[in-house]
Design a protein around this motif. Structure first.
Motif, mmCIF file in Angstrom:
data_model
loop_
_atom_site.group_PDB
_atom_site.id
_atom_site.type_symbol
_atom_site.label_atom_id
_atom_site.label_comp_id
_atom_site.label_asym_id
_atom_site.label_seq_id
_atom_site.Cartn_x
_atom_site.Cartn_y
_atom_site.Cartn_z
ATOM 1 N N SER A 97 26.873 34.923 25.730
ATOM 2 C CA SER A 97 27.704 33.723 25.719
ATOM 3 C C SER A 97 28.447 33.553 27.045
ATOM 4 N N GLU A 98 28.119 32.508 27.778
ATOM 5 C CA GLU A 98 28.804 32.257 29.048
ATOM 6 C C GLU A 98 30.295 31.976 28.859
ATOM 7 N N PRO A 99 30.706 31.219 27.828
ATOM 8 C CA PRO A 99 32.152 31.056 27.610
ATOM 9 C C PRO A 99 32.867 32.376 27.354
ATOM 10 N N PHE A 100 32.223 33.304 26.651
ATOM 11 C CA PHE A 100 32.829 34.615 26.444
ATOM 12 C C PHE A 100 32.991 35.351 27.778
ATOM 13 N N VAL A 101 31.982 35.277 28.622
ATOM 14 C CA VAL A 101 32.049 35.954 29.915
ATOM 15 C C VAL A 101 33.159 35.354 30.771
ATOM 16 N N ASP A 102 33.254 34.041 30.792
ATOM 17 C CA ASP A 102 34.333 33.390 31.548
ATOM 18 C C ASP A 102 35.700 33.823 31.020
ATOM 19 N N ALA A 103 35.835 33.869 29.691
ATOM 20 C CA ALA A 103 37.099 34.287 29.086
ATOM 21 C C ALA A 103 37.401 35.751 29.392
ATOM 22 N N ALA A 104 36.365 36.593 29.363
ATOM 23 C CA ALA A 104 36.549 38.012 29.670
ATOM 24 C C ALA A 104 37.058 38.199 31.095
ATOM 25 N N ARG A 105 36.510 37.433 32.029
ATOM 26 C CA ARG A 105 36.969 37.536 33.417
ATOM 27 C C ARG A 105 38.415 37.071 33.556
ATOM 28 N N TYR A 106 38.761 35.998 32.848
ATOM 29 C CA TYR A 106 40.139 35.502 32.902
ATOM 30 C C TYR A 106 41.112 36.545 32.356
ATOM 31 N N LEU A 107 40.800 37.112 31.190
ATOM 32 C CA LEU A 107 41.697 38.099 30.597
ATOM 33 C C LEU A 107 41.795 39.354 31.461
ATOM 34 N N THR A 108 40.718 39.709 32.123
ATOM 35 C CA THR A 108 40.720 40.890 32.994
ATOM 36 C C THR A 108 41.574 40.649 34.233
ATOM 37 N N GLN A 109 41.607 39.418 34.708
ATOM 38 C CA GLN A 109 42.532 39.069 35.783
ATOM 39 C C GLN A 109 43.977 39.205 35.305
ATOM 40 N N ARG A 110 44.221 38.792 34.053
ATOM 41 C CA ARG A 110 45.584 38.860 33.516
ATOM 42 C C ARG A 110 46.045 40.312 33.345
ATOM 43 N N THR A 111 45.109 41.242 33.112
ATOM 44 C CA THR A 111 45.487 42.651 32.979
ATOM 45 C C THR A 111 45.360 43.409 34.304
ATOM 46 N N ARG A 112 45.014 42.685 35.367
ATOM 47 C CA ARG A 112 44.898 43.261 36.724
ATOM 48 C C ARG A 112 43.893 44.418 36.773
ATOM 49 N N GLN A 113 42.722 44.197 36.133
ATOM 50 C CA GLN A 113 41.708 45.255 36.073
ATOM 51 C C GLN A 113 40.381 44.851 36.714
#
Length: 273
Positions: A97-113
């Motif tokens: 799922s491309e929307p899941f991947v986009d969301a995963a990248r966003y959340l990973t930016q928010r956790t600074r990882q």
């Protein structure tokens, strides 16, 4: 792409997901505020028992600092971020799922990882990686969406180093079909459950030997009962990702477990050299 694969992709399409996540996460503070994987735990763990199950699987597998881990079917990245934060490993996630991947990248930016954790849109049946790339592959509540199990496990074996580990935590069929819809399938068209024994046979045939094998159905039932007794889910929760009927999906999963239709399997395998 096959009709079944397209059906799975449609099930997880989640239009506008990242924007919904931004709105839901406002309860934790402004956009620039760093979040922790634990804060996201009610939102980003797409499997029974949540963070506890991921931690247990990591312990059984022996994940530690310096390892390269592949999370197959990584969703919006919860297990990947948790493992990187708590065990010091580097994690690569792939999801259809491309929307899941986009969301995963966003959340990973928010956790600074973002330096430790990365995500790619790809099929588990065509992993975009060279041979002998990873020390560990993680498969949590994913295989039931995949019809071609032989190819799935062969692909994972291809990208694992000799002696690498495949850790799986998945739903299996025991006695009858689940009550639909369930979190991974709204109809039988995108549900490809195997029995525990058939799962083991398919994995071993792909070039693995069994190290850990345990039936976690009782623990899953207890967890579902605790959720039911606790009342409404805390916010934010998986409803942000899966939609307003997520409570019904979870209820049907719990009912199917309690009636013995489904089980939950935890297992670790070693790639044979």
């Amino acid at each position: 792409m096959t009709d079944a694969l397209e059906g799975v992709r449609n099930h997880y399409r989640a239009t506008g997901l990242t924007e919904r996540l931004k709105t839901a996460l406002a309860v934790f503070g402004p956009e620039h505020q760093t979040l922790t994987p634990q804060q996201l735990g009610t939102l980003d763990q797409f499997h029974t028992r949540g963070l506890a199950a991921t931690a247990e699987l990591a312990t059984l597998t022996g994940i530690h600092a310096g390892m390269s881990v592949l999370d197959v079917g990584s969703g919006i990245g919860g297990p990947a971020r948790f493992l990187a934060a708590n065990y010091g490993c580097k994690v690569t996630g792939i999801d259809l799922s491309e929307p899941f991947v986009d969301a995963a990248r966003y959340l990973t930016q928010r956790t600074r990882q973002s330096e430790q954790v990365s995500f790619h849109a790809a099929s588990a049946l065509e992993l975009p990686f060279d041979v002998d790339r990873f020390d560990v592959a993680l498969l949590q509540h994913v295989a039931m969406n995949i019809a071609d199990r032989a190819r799935l496990y062969q692909e994972i074996r291809r990208v694992l180093k000799p002696g690498g580990k495949l850790a799986t935590f998945d739903v299996v069929i025991n006695n009858g079909e689940p009550h639909y819809p369930v979190p991974w399938a709204r109809t039988a068209a995108t549900c490809f459950l195997l029995t525990a024994d058939a799962t083991r046979e398919a994995i071993e045939r792909a070039g693995f030997r069994t190290l850990v094998w345990q039936d976690d159905t009782a623990a899953a039932k207890a967890w579902m009962a605790q959720l039911r007794d606790a009342g409404p889910l805390p916010s934010p929760n998986l409803g942000v990702v899966m939609g307003t009927d997520f409570a019904q999906l979870a209820t049907n999963l719990g009912r199917s477990l309690l009636e013995g239709r489904l089980g939950v399997l935890t297992a670790v395998f070693e790639a044979i050299a």
